[in-house]
Design a protein around this motif. Structure first.
Motif, PDB file in Angstrom:
ATOM      1  N   SER A   1      -1.706  11.541  17.517  1.00  0.00           N
ATOM      2  CA  SER A   1      -1.463  11.339  16.083  1.00  0.00           C
ATOM      3  C   SER A   1      -0.569  10.137  15.846  1.00  0.00           C
ATOM      4  N   ALA A   2      -0.645   9.616  14.628  1.00  0.00           N
ATOM      5  CA  ALA A   2       0.091   8.415  14.256  1.00  0.00           C
ATOM      6  C   ALA A   2       0.787   8.627  12.921  1.00  0.00           C
ATOM      7  N   LEU A   3       1.952   8.000  12.771  1.00  0.00           N
ATOM      8  CA  LEU A   3       2.720   8.016  11.528  1.00  0.00           C
ATOM      9  C   LEU A   3       2.606   6.654  10.863  1.00  0.00           C
ATOM     10  N   VAL A   4       2.264   6.638   9.579  1.00  0.00           N
ATOM     11  CA  VAL A   4       2.162   5.391   8.822  1.00  0.00           C
ATOM     12  C   VAL A   4       2.738   5.617   7.426  1.00  0.00           C
ATOM     13  N   LEU A   5       2.997   4.519   6.717  1.00  0.00           N
ATOM     14  CA  LEU A   5       3.552   4.590   5.372  1.00  0.00           C
ATOM     15  C   LEU A   5       2.483   4.234   4.349  1.00  0.00           C
ATOM     16  N   ASN A   6       2.455   4.981   3.249  1.00  0.00           N
ATOM     17  CA  ASN A   6       1.455   4.796   2.199  1.00  0.00           C
ATOM     18  C   ASN A   6       2.126   4.396   0.889  1.00  0.00           C
ATOM     19  N   THR A   7       1.709   3.260   0.341  1.00  0.00           N
ATOM     20  CA  THR A   7       2.181   2.795  -0.960  1.00  0.00           C
ATOM     21  C   THR A   7       1.444   3.556  -2.053  1.00  0.00           C
ATOM     22  N   SER A   8       2.193   4.278  -2.891  1.00  0.00           N
ATOM     23  CA  SER A   8       1.548   5.170  -3.848  1.00  0.00           C
ATOM     24  C   SER A   8       2.356   5.299  -5.128  1.00  0.00           C
ATOM     25  N   ARG A   9       1.842   4.763  -6.239  1.00  0.00           N
ATOM     26  CA  ARG A   9       2.388   4.954  -7.585  1.00  0.00           C
ATOM     27  C   ARG A   9       3.904   4.763  -7.654  1.00  0.00           C
ATOM     28  N   GLY A  10       4.375   3.638  -7.174  1.00  0.00           N
ATOM     29  CA  GLY A  10       5.792   3.353  -7.254  1.00  0.00           C
ATOM     30  C   GLY A  10       6.631   4.085  -6.240  1.00  0.00           C
ATOM     31  N   THR A  11       6.007   4.635  -5.208  1.00  0.00           N
ATOM     32  CA  THR A  11       6.714   5.278  -4.106  1.00  0.00           C
ATOM     33  C   THR A  11       6.107   4.792  -2.798  1.00  0.00           C
ATOM     34  N   VAL A  12       6.750   5.145  -1.683  1.00  0.00           N
ATOM     35  CA  VAL A  12       6.169   4.935  -0.353  1.00  0.00           C
ATOM     36  C   VAL A  12       6.297   6.251   0.397  1.00  0.00           C
ATOM     37  N   GLU A  13       5.161   6.804   0.803  1.00  0.00           N
ATOM     38  CA  GLU A  13       5.102   8.105   1.452  1.00  0.00           C
ATOM     39  C   GLU A  13       4.981   7.953   2.968  1.00  0.00           C
ATOM     40  N   LEU A  14       5.357   9.001   3.696  1.00  0.00           N
ATOM     41  CA  LEU A  14       5.110   9.083   5.133  1.00  0.00           C
ATOM     42  C   LEU A  14       3.936  10.024   5.362  1.00  0.00           C
ATOM     43  N   VAL A  15       2.910   9.522   6.078  1.00  0.00           N
ATOM     44  CA  VAL A  15       1.693  10.295   6.306  1.00  0.00           C
ATOM     45  C   VAL A  15       1.402  10.337   7.803  1.00  0.00           C
ATOM     46  N   GLU A  16       0.986  11.503   8.289  1.00  0.00           N
ATOM     47  CA  GLU A  16       0.581  11.655   9.680  1.00  0.00           C
ATOM     48  C   GLU A  16      -0.933  11.831   9.745  1.00  0.00           C
ATOM     49  N   PHE A  17      -1.579  11.064  10.634  1.00  0.00           N
ATOM     50  CA  PHE A  17      -3.017  11.164  10.864  1.00  0.00           C
ATOM     51  C   PHE A  17      -3.260  11.552  12.320  1.00  0.00           C
TER      52      PHE A  17
END
Length: 696
Positions: free
Chosen positions: A353-369
C-alpha cells in the motif's frame, strides 16, 4: 499578525518515523531577520505524548538550517540536509540516539534529495552537477566571465534555479558512515607533506575532501534525474527523468531503473538507465515512483499530457500501479475528482500500500491505496496535510490548519492527536483570526467556494478581494500569512477558488482553457458580491483587488472591465501572452495551452491588450530574477499605465524570483507587506492602517 511577526511562522516538514514507531523527526524552519535567511533545526517528537502531557518535542540538532530528515531502515542513523549560512545543503548523518553529525558530501551546488538503501549501508543522492568552468568550478572565473551559452532547446531555464542545461540533476551513490565508528582525522604538518604532492592550501583542501566517503556518479545524461529510491531488494535504483527522444518539445517524463552498484567507486562506469514503460498508457509526466514493500509492485504518480505531450491544463495527478516485472499499469485514483500531486511524494505503508496526498475543496487529505485498488481516506477535514510517514505500526502526519502553520499529529480514531505546538507563540503574540468558509452562486448558478477573514470590530471594513496564482491551485482554510496581516490592518479579506482552480475536479480546472478572464472573472466578482450582500459590516464602497502570478493576471484583467475598485495590486503577473512566450521559463507552452496560440486568441485574453480600459490606481510588484513571469511583464504594464495617466507605482525587488512572497528573504518579505499596506492606506485607510499625513 503584523509583518514583524514573520519570524514566528514555523514551517514543518514531512515527518520521518523511526522504524520502531517510538518517535518522529521533523524539520522546523522559520524566517530570521537577523540572518536575513531561513533558519531551523530538526526536532524529535515522542509519539506517545501530546503538548500538554508527557515528553514534549525537543530540538535534536543545532545547525543553521537542517532539513529533510530520514531514518535509516535499521533505525541506527538519521540522515538530513544541513546548510551553513550562505552555503549549500549537504548530506549529514548522525546516530539516531544523538551525537555529532558527520558531513558526507561536498556537492558544489548542494544536495537536493536522497534515499537510504534497504541495508542502511548506502545513500543515493541528487545534486546539480556544474559543467566544467561554470558556477565557481574554475578559480577566478566569475559568473560574468564564463563562456557564452549556445541555446538550442526550449527548456534551458527554471525559476529559482537559472540555467539548467549546464547543471543537470545527477544521481550519486555514497557509503554511509558506520554508526559509532572512529572519525577520520585530516593529516597535518609532516603527515600532510608526506601524503600530498601539493603541501599548500590546495593540498589541505584535497586532504579535507579525503575525509569524506567517496561518491560514485550513477547518471550522466544532460537532463534532470529526480526522485531516486531503492528497490526493495536493494539491487536497483528507480528514478524519473525525460530521457525519451524529442523530450525538449513536450512535458512527458518516465520511470527508469539502474543497478545500485557498489561503493566506494572503482573502475566501473555509469550504467545505461532502463526505461520502465507501462504497456497501456499514453504520454505521461511521471513525478514519483516507489516499489512496494513486498517488491511486487511499482506505484507511481503521473499526469496524462494528452496526444501532444503538452496538454497540462488542469490535469489531475493520479496514482498508478504496475507489476515490477512489467506489463499494464492500473490507475488507482479517479482522475476527474482526485488530484494527488500536492507534494509529489509516495510513502509506503504495509506490504502493498501507498500513502499520498489529495487536493480537495480547499483542503489536502491523506489517502491510502492498496495495489489491489482499495482506498481509504485517513485524514481529512478543514486542514492541509503537509506530509505523512509510517513506521513500526505508527502513522504520523504534519499538517496546517486555521490555527497553525505546521504541527505534528497521529491519526487516532478519526481524529488527530496533536503532539506539538510550533505555532503557539504566533497565536499568543500575533493573534490569529479564524476564516469563515462561504459558498456563493456565480452568475450562472455555479457554486463558488472560499473564505472570508474578517477583522475584529463592527465595521464598516474595507474589503480586499485576493486572487490566488496558478490558475490550477487553490486557497485553503489553513493559516495564511497574507490574509492574517491584512485582516490585522483592518481589512476584510475575501479568497475564493473560481473555475480554473484545483481541488474541484478537472472540469472545474479546465473550464477556462482558451477562455481566460471569462468564467473565472465572473466567479470572483460573484463571490465578492455575495459576501457584500451577506455581511453588513463589509463596506461595498471601499473595495480593493489584488493577486499574484495568475492572480496578477486576473486582477489586471478585471480592472480593465470593472471600475468599482478603489485601487489594485498587480503582482508578478502573466500580463502579455505574446512577450511571455519568449521570455518565461514556461513560456514555450504555458500561454499557448491556456489562451490558445493564435494572435486573435492571445489578444482576446491579454491584459496588455486592454490596458487602455484601466482607470483603477495600480501598484505593480515584481522581482528582478523572476523567470516564471519575467520582470518585463510588470515593466511594460506599469509603463503603459503611466502613459495613460493612471495613478501607478512599480515596486521591484532585487535578488528575488517568482517565489518572493513565499520564500523571499525575510527582509524583503517584511518590506513587501509594509509597502502593500502603505498602498492600501493611501486608497483604503483604516484605523489600524491610517492614511499617510499630507505631504508625506
Amino acid at each position: 499578525m503584523k509583518s514583524e511577526h514573520l519570524p514566528l511562522l514555523n514551517s514543518v516538514s514531512a515527518p520521518a518515523v523511526h522504524p520502531d514507531g517510538t518517535c518522529a523527526v521533523v524539520s522546523v524552519v522559520r524566517p530570521d531577520f537577523d540572518a536575513d535567511s531561513y533558519v531551523g533545526q530538526l526536532w524529535t517528537v515522542p509519539l506517545g505524548t501530546s503538548p500538554d502531557g508527557g515528553q514534549p518535542a525537543r530540538r535534536l540538532t543545532r545547525g543553521f538550517r537542517d532539513t529533510a530528515p530520514a531514518f535509516s531502515p535499521d533505525g541506527q542513523s538519521l540522515a538530513f540536509l544541513r546548510a551553513a549560512a550562505g552555503g549549500k545543503p549537504q548530506l549529514h548523518i548522525v546516530e539516531a540516539g544523538g551525537g555529532e553529525p558527520q558531513l558526507v558530501t561536498a556537492a558544489p551546488l548542494g544536495v537536493t534529495e536522497f534515499a537510504w538503501s534497504p541495508d542502511s549501508r548506502h545513500v543515493v543522492y541528487s545534486a546539480r552537477t556544474p559543467e566544467a568552468g561554470r558556477y565557481g568550478t574554475t578559480d577566478g572565473v566569475s559568473a560574468g566571465g564564463e563562456d557564452a551559452r549556445l541555446i538550442t532547446d526550449y527548456q534551458y531555464r527554471m525559476n529559482g534555479v537559472g540555467y539548467t542545461a549546464d547543471k543537470p540533476v545527477q544521481l550519486f551513490l555514497v557509503e554511509a558512515p558506520e554508526p559509532g565508528a572512529e572519525p577520520k582525522v585530516a593529516p597535518a604538518g609532516r603527515a600532510l607533506k608526506a601524503a600530498s604532492a601539493e603541501p599548500s592550501a590546495a593540498g589541505e583542501q584535497a586532504a579535507g575532501a579525503a575525509l569524506l566517503p567517496a561518491a560514485r556518479q550513477l547518471t550522466t545524461a544532460a537532463t534532470d534525474h529526480n526522485g531516486a529510491s531503492y528497490s526493495t531488494d536493494g539491487r536497483a535504483i528507480y528514478f524519473t527523468a525525460a530521457l525519451h527522444e524529442g523530450s525538449d518539445a513536450d512535458l512527458a517524463s518516465g520511470i527508469y531503473r539502474i543497478p545500485a552498484g557498489k561503493c566506494p567507486p572503482g573502475t566501473e562506469t555509469a550504467a545505461e538507465p532502463e526505461a520502465i514503460v507501462p504497456a497501456n498508457t499514453g504520454r505521461l509526466a511521471v513525478h514519483a515512483v516507489r516499489q512496494s514493500q513486498d517488491g511486487q509492485w511499482l506505484f507511481f504518480l503521473a499526469q496524462d499530457m494528452g496526444a501532444t505531450g503538452q496538454d497540462f491544463v488542469a490535469r489531475n495527478t493520479a496514482l498508478y500501479v504496475m507489476p515490477t516485472a512489467g506489463g499494464d499499469a492500473t490507475r488507482l485514483s479517479d482522475v476527474e475528482t482526485m488530484d494527488l500531486g500536492s507534494n509529489g511524494r509516495i510513502e509506503l505503508r504495509g506490504p502493498d500500500s501507498a500513502l499520498v496526498l489529495n487536493t480537495s475543496r480547499g483542503t489536502v487529505e491523506l489517502v491510502e491505496f492498496s495495489a489491489a485498488g482499495n482506498q481509504e481516506v485517513l485524514v481529512d477535514g478543514p486542514r492541509t496535510v503537509i506530509g505523512a510517514a509510517a513506521g513500526g505500526g505508527s502513522l504520523v502526519v504534519s499538517f496546517a490548519d486555521a490555527q497553525t502553520a505546521g504541527d505534528v499529529a497521529v491519526p487516532d480514531g478519526g481524529r488527530l492527536r496533536v503532539l506539538t505546538d510550533f505555532s503557539g507563540r504566533l497565536r499568543s503574540e500575533a493573534g490569529i483570526i479564524e476564516p469563515v468558509e462561504l459558498t456563493f452562486p456565480s452568475a450562472d448558478g455555479y457554486p463558488v467556494h472560499g473564505w472570508l477573514v474578517r477583522p475584529a470590530g463592527p465595521g464598516p471594513h474595507p474589503v480586499l478581494l485576493n486572487i490566488h496564482g496558478g490558475p490550477f491551485a487553490q486557497f485553503t482554510g489553513a493559516l495564511f500569512d497574507e490574509a492574517q496581516v491584512y485582516a490585522a490592518a483592518g481589512y476584510a479579506v475575501l479568497m475564493c477558488n473560481p473555475r480554473g482552480s484545483a481541488g474541484y475536479g478537472q472540469a472545474h480546472g479546465r473550464a477556462i482553457k482558451e477562455k481566460m478572464g471569462t468564467l473565472d472573472m465572473q466567479d470572483v466578482l460573484a463571490y465578492l458580491d455575495g459576501a457584500l450582500g451577506k455581511f453588513d459590516e463589509l463596506d461595498a464602497g471601499a473595495v480593493g483587488i489584488m493577486g499574484g502570478s495568475y492572480g496578477g493576471y486576473l486582477t489586471a484583467w478585471t480592472i480593465s472591465h470593472d471600475h468599482r475598485f478603489k485601487a489594485a495590486i498587480v503582482e508578478r503577473g502573466f500580463l502579455d501572452p505574446v512577450s511571455f512566450t519568449g521570455s518565461s521559463d514556461i513560456g514555450w507552452f504555458f500561454g499557448g495551452e491556456y489562451t490558445g496560440r493564435s494572435a486573435e486568441q492571445m489578444a482576446a485574453q491579454s491584459p496588455m491588450a486592454r490596458v487602455e480600459q484601466v482607470r483603477t490606481p495600480a501598484l505593480v510588484i515584481h522581482s528582478e530574477e523572476d523567470l516564471r513571469c519575467p520582470v518585463e511583464q510588470g515593466q511594460r504594464y506599469f509603463t503603459a499605465l503611466k502613459q495613460l495617466g493612471v495613478e501607478s507605482a512599480f515596486l521591484v525587488f532585487p535578488g528575488e524570483n517568482h517565489e518572493l512572497s513565499r520564500s523571499g528573504t525575510p527582509h524583503h518579505r517584511k518590506q513587501r507587506f509594509d509597502q502593500i499596506l502603505a498602498w492600501w492606506a493611501r486608497y483604503l485607510p483604516t484605523a489600524a492602517n491610517p492614511a499617510p499625513a499630507a505631504g508625506s
